[in-house]
Design a protein around this motif. Sequence first.
Motif, PDB file in Angstrom:
ATOM      1  N   THR A  14      -0.571  -1.847  -2.005  1.00 21.07           N
ATOM      2  CA  THR A  14      -0.155  -2.648  -0.564  1.00 21.07           C
ATOM      3  C   THR A  14       1.352  -2.631  -0.086  1.00 21.07           C
ATOM      4  OG1 THR A  14       0.101  -4.684  -1.796  1.00 21.07           O
ATOM      5  CG2 THR A  14      -2.045  -4.202  -1.109  1.00 21.07           C
ATOM      6  N   PRO A  16       4.385  -1.572   1.745  1.00 19.86           N
ATOM      7  CA  PRO A  16       4.269  -0.866   3.208  1.00 19.86           C
ATOM      8  C   PRO A  16       5.148   0.404   3.355  1.00 19.86           C
ATOM      9  CG  PRO A  16       5.833  -2.820   2.971  1.00 19.86           C
ATOM     10  CD  PRO A  16       5.347  -2.803   1.812  1.00 19.86           C
ATOM     11  N   ARG A  17       5.909   0.856   2.322  1.00 18.66           N
ATOM     12  CA  ARG A  17       6.438   2.095   2.345  1.00 18.66           C
ATOM     13  C   ARG A  17       5.575   3.193   1.694  1.00 18.66           C
ATOM     14  NH1 ARG A  17      12.520   2.224   0.397  1.00 18.66           N
ATOM     15  NH2 ARG A  17      11.671   0.987  -1.202  1.00 18.66           N
ATOM     16  N   SER A  20       0.748   1.269   1.153  1.00 21.34           N
ATOM     17  CA  SER A  20      -0.420   0.695   2.187  1.00 21.34           C
ATOM     18  C   SER A  20      -0.963   1.896   3.074  1.00 21.34           C
ATOM     19  CB  SER A  20       0.338  -0.204   3.026  1.00 21.34           C
ATOM     20  OG  SER A  20      -0.663  -0.465   4.235  1.00 21.34           O
ATOM     21  N   ASP A  22      -2.935   1.452   5.568  1.00 23.09           N
ATOM     22  CA  ASP A  22      -2.564   0.947   7.148  1.00 23.09           C
ATOM     23  C   ASP A  22      -1.077   1.635   7.426  1.00 23.09           C
ATOM     24  OD1 ASP A  22      -5.199   0.291   7.419  1.00 23.09           O
ATOM     25  OD2 ASP A  22      -4.495  -1.639   6.799  1.00 23.09           O
ATOM     26  N   ALA A  23      -0.097   1.359   6.603  1.00 21.67           N
ATOM     27  CA  ALA A  23       1.102   1.698   7.066  1.00 21.67           C
ATOM     28  C   ALA A  23       1.404   3.227   7.023  1.00 21.67           C
ATOM     29  CB  ALA A  23       1.970   1.126   6.257  1.00 21.67           C
ATOM     30  N   ALA A  26      -0.195   4.576  10.194  1.00 25.81           N
ATOM     31  CA  ALA A  26       0.301   4.305  11.509  1.00 25.81           C
ATOM     32  C   ALA A  26       1.566   5.218  11.593  1.00 25.81           C
ATOM     33  CB  ALA A  26       0.929   2.810  11.153  1.00 25.81           C
ATOM     34  N   ARG A  27       2.285   5.712  10.423  1.00 27.45           N
ATOM     35  CA  ARG A  27       3.211   6.707  10.796  1.00 27.45           C
ATOM     36  C   ARG A  27       2.849   7.825  11.050  1.00 27.45           C
ATOM     37  NH1 ARG A  27       4.962   3.863   5.923  1.00 27.45           N
ATOM     38  NH2 ARG A  27       4.733   5.749   4.322  1.00 27.45           N
ATOM     39  N   LEU A 417       8.106   2.095  15.847  1.00 28.85           N
ATOM     40  CA  LEU A 417       7.175   1.480  15.040  1.00 28.85           C
ATOM     41  C   LEU A 417       7.834   0.231  14.465  1.00 28.85           C
ATOM     42  CD1 LEU A 417       6.722   4.767  14.396  1.00 28.85           C
ATOM     43  CD2 LEU A 417       5.204   3.489  12.517  1.00 28.85           C
ATOM     44  N   GLU A 419       6.859  -2.666  13.745  1.00 29.37           N
ATOM     45  CA  GLU A 419       6.468  -3.522  12.708  1.00 29.37           C
ATOM     46  C   GLU A 419       6.774  -2.964  11.306  1.00 29.37           C
ATOM     47  OE1 GLU A 419       3.374  -0.315  13.422  1.00 29.37           O
ATOM     48  OE2 GLU A 419       4.699  -1.595  14.702  1.00 29.37           O
ATOM     49  N   GLN A 420       7.304  -1.723  11.361  1.00 32.38           N
ATOM     50  CA  GLN A 420       7.807  -1.088   9.920  1.00 32.38           C
ATOM     51  C   GLN A 420       9.313  -1.030  10.087  1.00 32.38           C
ATOM     52  OE1 GLN A 420       5.683   2.105   8.351  1.00 32.38           O
ATOM     53  NE2 GLN A 420       3.862   1.567   9.447  1.00 32.38           N
TER      54      GLN A 420
END
Length: 514
Positions: A14, A16-17, A20, A22-23, A26-27, A417, A419-420
């Motif tokens: 999980t 975020p870097r 995850s 999902d993260a 997204a990148r 991005l 959110e990141q």
Amino acid sequence: MQRTCAEIDRILGTDPRFGSADAIAARNTARFRVGLRLLARHHGSHAAEFRRIERLPDDALRRVLYDPVLRNAFERDLNLLTVRPEDPSTLALMLRQSPANDAGFGPCEALMDVHHQPWADLGPAWTWTSTLPEEAHPLLTALGRRRDDVFAEMGADRRVVPDAETLAALTRGARLLAELLPHSGAGALRHVALVGFAEGEEEDGSVHSFACGDRLPSALFLSPEALRDPWKVAELLFHEALHLKMFDIMRTGALVSDIGRMTGTPPWRVVDWNLRRVYSSLHVYGHMVLFFAAAAAAPADLRRRYGEPLAPDSVGMVTPGSAASADGTYTTSEERTRYLAHRALETHADALTPDGRALVTWMLDALEPLLPGVVAPEPSPSRSSAAPSAPARAVEPAESAPAAGYRQCRPVTVLPLAEQGMLLAAAPATHRMHWLNSRAWLVYALCDGRDAARLEQDYHRAAPDDPDGLAVALAALQQAGLIAPVRGSAARKRSAKQEEKEAVKEAVPEGALR
């Protein structure tokens, strides 16, 4: 044990870097969009098609560009922009040859005569089931050629068309993996686009599984013979999916600055490894330590439904003639993780970027209860948080004379991005993409032609906690080819300033100047 396997699984799946799915997706999607914009600008005759793909919703865009043939073509086109920009676009050709379909399939997936998604609720992977001759369609021909390149390296002899029993075993193993490790295991499966089956012999035994890397991105192959035990299927899927996950991570941020550096021969092999292979294998073996620990502690319900787990930690054969083959060492993921951690964090620490070091130390810290005393030295002093998160590549030597201000190099190609806390920006002169963290993003946004004194004043008002960050970020952004100095003491005309601000309006994060 200070952390349970469930807690380690959550950390590794999980973050975020680095964890995850999902993260990371997204990148990758942002990178696809910026890359398509660059290709549309450069290949004008294909601009309309590139823009059409770029405007697709996220899931539809990934269906197209996670296709192994088209993703290979996309990466080829991007690379050629930096070395041979006059070459024609392979991606444009593949897009023209892609079959139209209304079922939501990817380009090569649409050509399968039997459509099978092995874990439809966990990710959009599809299975290579086609019995059609490869000359029946140009995309099948391209898929076959790339497969042959991979097979020649991996020791596979032929592709196997799976039967119903094989497909059921694949899905059963994926289900086990997702139940055993609902964060890191299920998340790794999200990075798989294509599952194929192959048979062959390597120098250290029969081929069991392999991930395909750059030549057939997002694809892995399994041997049908390895699918008899669901625990073995889960192990192989996790191992190969982790390689594909690292492929995606390394496309969305620079982790190793000297990726081709040769590091010597690991004790369980007989050929030299470069630093990329060391780094990728460390990522896999570290996660496999968790897999074997979780399997050993599997609850009774899982054992009842899937049988008893495999023997304790064992990652297979060592290569005949290797140092390890003589003394029986380095057969476990723990042994290999410890060895590779030492190579990455001590012997070759100078070749890791701050983000690369952060990934390794984050993973080893999470695994510490399972790997007591593992090599994990403190991070070396890193650049300011205001530097871009990708290593800058020199475009030309930095100017020695003081600048009156800075402006963004045009044409501006960026995608935020928020959110990141990252901005993806492409350098106009080199077409290279750079990932800017929130502080570098702030400095980039301030480079709108305002005079140097105002730039410094506005930066320190927005980031009083990082007084040295402005100079670091300006140097890195200029070296990356994202900004250029404005010469002369006179302020630029308001109309010119306004033009620049309008060009990057969407690049300024909300609240960045507070």
